[in-house]
Design an enzyme around this catalytic site. Structure first.
Site, PDB file in Angstrom:
ATOM      1  N   SER A   1       0.860  -1.192   0.000  1.00  0.00           N
ATOM      2  CA  SER A   1       0.000   0.000   0.000  1.00  0.00           C
ATOM      3  C   SER A   1       0.887   1.230   0.000  1.00  0.00           C
ATOM      4  CB  SER A   1      -0.851   0.039   1.272  1.00  0.00           C
ATOM      5  OG  SER A   1      -0.064   0.504   2.364  1.00  0.00           O
ATOM      6  N   ASP A   2       0.354   2.377  -0.385  1.00  0.00           N
ATOM      7  CA  ASP A   2       1.103   3.608  -0.151  1.00  0.00           C
ATOM      8  C   ASP A   2       1.034   3.911   1.354  1.00  0.00           C
ATOM      9  OD1 ASP A   2       2.644   5.835  -0.410  1.00  0.00           O
ATOM     10  OD2 ASP A   2       1.498   6.727  -2.035  1.00  0.00           O
ATOM     11  N   TRP A   3       1.807   4.871   1.777  1.00  0.00           N
ATOM     12  CA  TRP A   3       1.972   5.228   3.205  1.00  0.00           C
ATOM     13  C   TRP A   3       0.610   5.532   3.850  1.00  0.00           C
ATOM     14  CZ3 TRP A   3       6.685   6.856   5.958  1.00  0.00           C
ATOM     15  CH2 TRP A   3       6.430   7.493   7.174  1.00  0.00           C
ATOM     16  N   GLY A   4       0.201   4.668   4.730  1.00  0.00           N
ATOM     17  CA  GLY A   4      -1.035   4.930   5.481  1.00  0.00           C
ATOM     18  C   GLY A   4      -2.312   4.707   4.698  1.00  0.00           C
ATOM     19  N   ALA A   5      -2.200   4.215   3.451  1.00  0.00           N
ATOM     20  CA  ALA A   5      -3.388   4.170   2.591  1.00  0.00           C
ATOM     21  C   ALA A   5      -4.426   3.153   3.055  1.00  0.00           C
ATOM     22  CB  ALA A   5      -2.989   3.904   1.143  1.00  0.00           C
TER      23      ALA A   5
END
Ligand code: BGC
Length: 726
Positions: free
Chosen positions: A266-270
Site C-alpha cells: 500500500s502507499d503510506w497509510g493508505a
C-alpha cells in the site's frame, strides 16, 4: 529457494510471524537504527503491540551500510526462523548523487541516460543496504497544478512506458539475486493517481475503465513486462473505490489478467485511509478490505498488525489470503538473495568508494544538461560569449535548493549552484551576482543592487523558479505563475533593455506570463540535481547544445488546464475556416493549444525535415510500413534532434486522439549533415481499447506525422486493410 521450500517455511511460521511479514514500518521502529529505535508521536499512536515489533518483515527509509547492517543484525538475533528483513526506500532520482527530477529526465527523450541514472542510483543505494526502491513513478500527468508531476515522465503513455522500462532495467539490472549492486523496483502509484481532480493531491479520480486502460495503465504494464518486482497502490479512489481496496484493479487486473506474481504494497497509510474515504468503518474493516482486494504489505498504519489475527481466528478471513501474501514476500526476499546473504550489498568500504564518486557526478552533469529545454532564444542571445560581462540575478543565482523533491538523501551542500558553475567557466571579474529578491519575497535593497549590476553588464541571466517545497507530494498550487516578487524583478530588469535570459528551476510546467513575453531567451532547467550549476553553465556557454523536448505541455494560463497534445477533436473543432464563429469549441480569451506543446524544444542549430515517404500507403497486419524522413542540420553547430512520429486514426469505433506518439529517435548531426531516419509502423501499434474494452485496430485511413514536436509536423496518409476475421 524453490516454491515448495518457501511454502514449507511458511508452514513453520506462527500466526504472529506471518502477520509481521505483511507490515512495513519506518526505521525508528527498529533496534539498531541510528536514532536507536525511538518511537515517538504519531508513530506511537499506531499502537503496534510490542511483541509484534520483532516480527515486522520490512523497514522503510533505512539507509547507509552501517545503519542497515546494524538493523539487520539485531533483527536476525531476535528472529526464530532467521527470515531476513527487507529494506525499502524512496530512491527516486538518485541516492546521494542526485539526478534531475524524472520530468526533466523525461525531457531528455534519452532512454539510455534514464537507464544509466537508475543504474547509478541503484548502485549507490544497494551498497548502502537498500533492497527495494519505490520507483519508478509512472503516473500519466496532465495537470501541472499537481505538485507530483515532477515525479512522472509526462503526458504520453507511449513515452511513459518506454521510460518505465528503462528505469526498471536500470534499477534491477539482470540478476537481482547475485548482482548486489542492483535493487528491486516498485512501480507506483496503481492506479490513476495522476488524474486527481483539480490537481489537488490525494483527490478523487473519476474516469472510465476504457480511459484508464488506454492512457493510465500502459506504463504500469510496461514496467511489469520489464520485470518490476513490486507494485504500490495509489491514495486515490478509482470509480468510487479507493485504489488500496480495489479488487478490480489488484485481483482481477493485476493478478488475473496480467499474471503479476510479485508483491503489492500500500502507499503510506493508505489502508487506514479507507476510513476517511468512507469505505471502512474502522481499522478492522479497513484491514479486511485491503487484504481481500490484494494488498500484501500495509505501509505505516496498524490495521494488519492489530486486526488480522482476530479476523483469522474468528474465521472472518481465510488464512490462505495471508499465506499467499507471505509466500510472495518471502519469494521476493529470496529473489534478492537475502536468505543467502541478509546483508546483501551493504558494505561500508564499497559505499565510501561508490557513493558520489566522480563518475557518478559526471553522469549527473551529462544528464542534467540533456534534460534542459530551450523554450525561447530570440536573436540567438544564447549561447553566451565568455568575453561578455554578465549579471547573474534572481533567487536561484546562488541557491543550492536545486535537488528537487524526493532527494532526501541528497546533500544540498554538495550541489553546485549556478554561480559556481558559471564561475568555473569564466574569469571571476566578468560575473556579477545578486538575488534581487527571494523566491517569495521582495527585497528593495537587493533589487537596487541587482539593477546596478545589470547596468554594468552586457547580458543578464535571471535565475528564477519555485523552491522545492512548492512542488512534490502535497505541493499542489492553483497559481502556477512565478511568485510576484520574481515577476517584479523580471519587469525591473527588462526595462534596462539589456539582452536577458531566464533560467528556470522548477518541477512543473509553469504559467510563464510575465517572463516569456519579457525576456529574450528562456531555458527550462527543472530541478537539475547535484551537478545542476555546472550542467546549466555547459548549456549557457554553448559547450553542450540543448536537445531536451517537453514531455508535458506548458499552458498559457491555469484556466486552460488540462491542456495536452493527445486530446480529442470534439464535434465543433476550432480551425482556420471557423476562426470567426462563436459556436465552436474554444475559449474567448485564449488559444486552445498549449503555449509550448508536447515534444517542443529548441536547439542552437536548426533542423530541416524533408522527403517524408512511406514504403506503401497500404498496411496490413502482416505488412508493416516503413516511414522515411530526411533530417538535415541546417545550422552551423553540431546538435541532437528528437525526431517524433505521430499518427491519427481518422475514424474509430470510439473517438481517437488528434495525435498519438508512436515512435521517436534521438539523432546527432554535424553542421550540414543529413540523415534519413526510418521507423517501422505495425498494425499492432494501431490497436486501441474499444467500447467493450477489446483491444484491436480498425480498418481505414490514418494520418501520419513526423516532426520536431507535436505541432510542427509533415503529414502523409495510409490505409489499414485487414482481411476478414482479423
Ligand atoms: C508517497 C509514495 C512514497 C511513500 C513512501 C508516500 O507518501 O506517496 O510515493 O513511496 O510515501 O515514502
Amino acid at each position: 529457494m524453490k516454491v515448495n521450500q518457501i511454502k514449507d517455511l511458511v508452514s513453520k511460521m506462527t500466526l504472529d510471524e506471518k502477520i509481521g511479514q505483511v507490515i512495513q514500518l519506518a526505521t525508528p521502529f527498529f533496534k539498531g537504527a541510528s536514532d536507536e529505535g525511538q518511537i515517538t508521536g504519531p508513530m506511537k499512536e499506531m499502537h503496534i503491540p510490542d511483541h509484534m515489533l520483532q516480527h515486522i518483515g520490512s523497514v522503510l527509509g533505512a539507509s547507509g551500510a552501517k545503519e542497515t547492517r546494524s538493523i539487520q543484525e539485531q533483527y536476525l538475533q531476535d528472529s526464530r526462523l532467521r527470515i531476513p528483513l527487507l529494506i525499502m526506500s524512496d530512491i527516486i532520482h538518485g541516492y546521494k548523487t542526485i539526478f534531475p527530477v524524472p520530468l526533466a529526465i523525461g525531457s531528455s527523450w534519452d532512454l539510455e541516460l534514464a537507464e544509466k541514472s537508475a543504474t547509478i542510483a541503484a548502485k549507490e543505494a544497494a551498497v548502502s543496504g537498500v533492497h527495494v526502491t519505490f520507483a519508478p513513478m509512472v503516473d500519466l500527468v496532465r495537470d501541472p497544478r499537481w505538485g507530483r508531476v515532477m515525479e512522472s515522465t509526462g503526458e504520453d503513455s507511449y513515452l511513459n512506458s518506454a521510460f518505465a522500462k528503462a528505469q526498471v532495467r536500470g534499477f534491477q539490472g539482470s540478476d537481482l539475486k547475485h548482482d548486489h549492486e542492483s535493487v528491486a523496483s516498485c512501480v507506483k502509484h496503481f492506479a490513476g493517481y495522476g488524474a486527481a481532480e483539480g490537481g489537488r493531491d490525494y483527490n478523487t479520480v473519476n474516469m472510465s475503465e476504457r480511459e484508464l486502460r488506454e492512457s493510465y495503465l500502459p506504463a504500469f504494464k510496461a514496467a511489469l513486462e520489464a520485470g518490476s518486482k513490486l507494485v504500490m497502490t495509489a491514495f486515490n479512489t478509482v470509480d468510487g473505490i479507493p485504489a488500496s481496496a480495489n479488487k478490480l484493479l489488484m485481483r482481477d487486473l493485476l493478478r488475473e489478467e496480467w499474471n503479476f506474481d510479485g508483491v503489492v504494497i500500500s502507499d503510506w497509510g493508505a489502508v487506514k485511509e479507507l476510513i476517511p474515504h468512507g469505505v471502512a468503518s474502522d481499522e478492522k474493516e479497513a484491514a479486511m478490505k485491503a487484504i481481500t482486494a490484494g494488498v500484501d504489505i500495509e505501509m505505516m498504519t496498524g490495521c494488519y498488525a492489530n486486526h488480522l489475527q482476530q479476523l483469522i481466528e474468528t474465521n472472518a478471513m481465510d488464512v490462505e489470503l495471508l499465506n499467499e501474501a507471505v509466500i510472495r514476500i518471502l519469494q521476493l526476499k529470496d529473489e534478492l538473495g537475502l536468505f543467502d546473504d541478509p546483508y546483501r550489498g551493504a558494505d561500508e568500504k564499497r559505499e565510501a568508494e561508490v557513493v558520489m564518486c566522480s563518475a557518478h557526478r559526471q553522469a549527473a552533469r551529462d544528464i542534467a544538461a540533456k534534460s534542459c529545454v530551450l523554450l525561447k532564444n530570440e536573436q540567438d542571445v544564447l549561447p553566451l560569449a565568455t568575453t561578455q560581462k554578465m549579471a547573474l540575478l534572481g533567487p536561484f543565482a546562488n541557491s543550492n535548493d536545486i535537488l528537487g523533491p524526493w532527494s532526501w538523501l541528497g546533500d544540498k551542500n554538495e550541489a553546485i549552484p549556478l554561480d559556481v558553475g558559471m564561475r568555473n567557466q569564466l574569469p571571476a571579474s566578468q560575473l556579477y551576482v545578486a538575488n534581487g529578491c527571494g523566491v517569495n519575497k521582495h527585497c528593495e535593497q537587493d533589487l537596487s543592487k541587482a539593477i546596478e549590476l545589470a547596468k554594468q553588464s552586457d547580458v543578464v541571466v535571471l535565475a528564477l523558479g519555485e523552491s522545492s517545497e512548492m512542488s512534490g507530494e502535497a505541493g499542489s498550487r492553483t497559481n502556477i505563475q512565478l511568485p510576484q516578487a520574481q515577476l517584479d524583478l523580471v519587469a525591473a530588469i527588462v526595462k534596462l533593455g539589456k539582452p536577458t535570459v531566464a533560467v528556470l528551476f522548477n518541477g512543473r510546467p509553469l504559467d510563464l506570463h510575465g517572463v516569456v513575453d519579457q525576456v529574450d531567451a528562456v531555458l527550462e532547467a527543472w530541478y537539475p540535481g547535484t551537478e545542476g550549476g555546472t550542467a546549466i553553465a555547459d548549456i549557457l556557454f554553448g559547450n553542450v547544445n540543448p536537445s531536451g523536448k517537453l514531455t508535458m505541455s506548458f499552458p498559457y494560463n491555469v484556466g486552460q488546464i488540462p491542456v495536452y497534445y493527445n486530446s480529442y477533436n470534439t464535434g465543433r473543432p476550432q480551425g482556420a475556416i471557423n476562426a470567426q464563429e462563436r459556436y465552436v469549441s474554444q475559449y474567448l480569451d485564449c488559444p486552445n493549444e498549449a503555449l509550448f506543446p508536447f515534444g517542443y524544444g529548441l536547439s542552437y542549430t536548426y533542423f530541416k525535415y524533408s522527403d517524408l515517404e512511406l514504403s506503401s500507403d497500404l498496411m496490413t497486419p502482416d505488412k508493416p510500413i516503413t516511414v522515411k524522413v530526411k533530417v538535415t542540420n541546417a545550422g552551423d553547430v553540431a546538435g541532437q534532434e528528437v525526431v517524433q512520429l505521430y499518427i491519427r486514426d481518422l475514424v474509430g469505433e470510439v473517438v481517437r486522439p488528434l495525435k498519438e506518439l508512436k515512435g521517436f529517435q534521438k539523432i546527432s548531426l554535424q553542421p550540414g549533415e543529413e540523415r534519413v531516419v526510418m521507423f517501422t509502423l505495425t498494425e499492432e501499434q494501431l490497436r486501441y481499447h474499444h467500447a467493450d474494452l477489446s483491444y484491436h485496430s480498425d480498418e481505414g485511413r490514418f494520418d501520419l506525422y513526423v516532426g520536431a514536436n507535436s505541432q510542427d509536423v509533415m503529414t502523409i496518409s495510409f490505409n489499414l486493410h485487414k482481411t476478414k476475421g482479423e
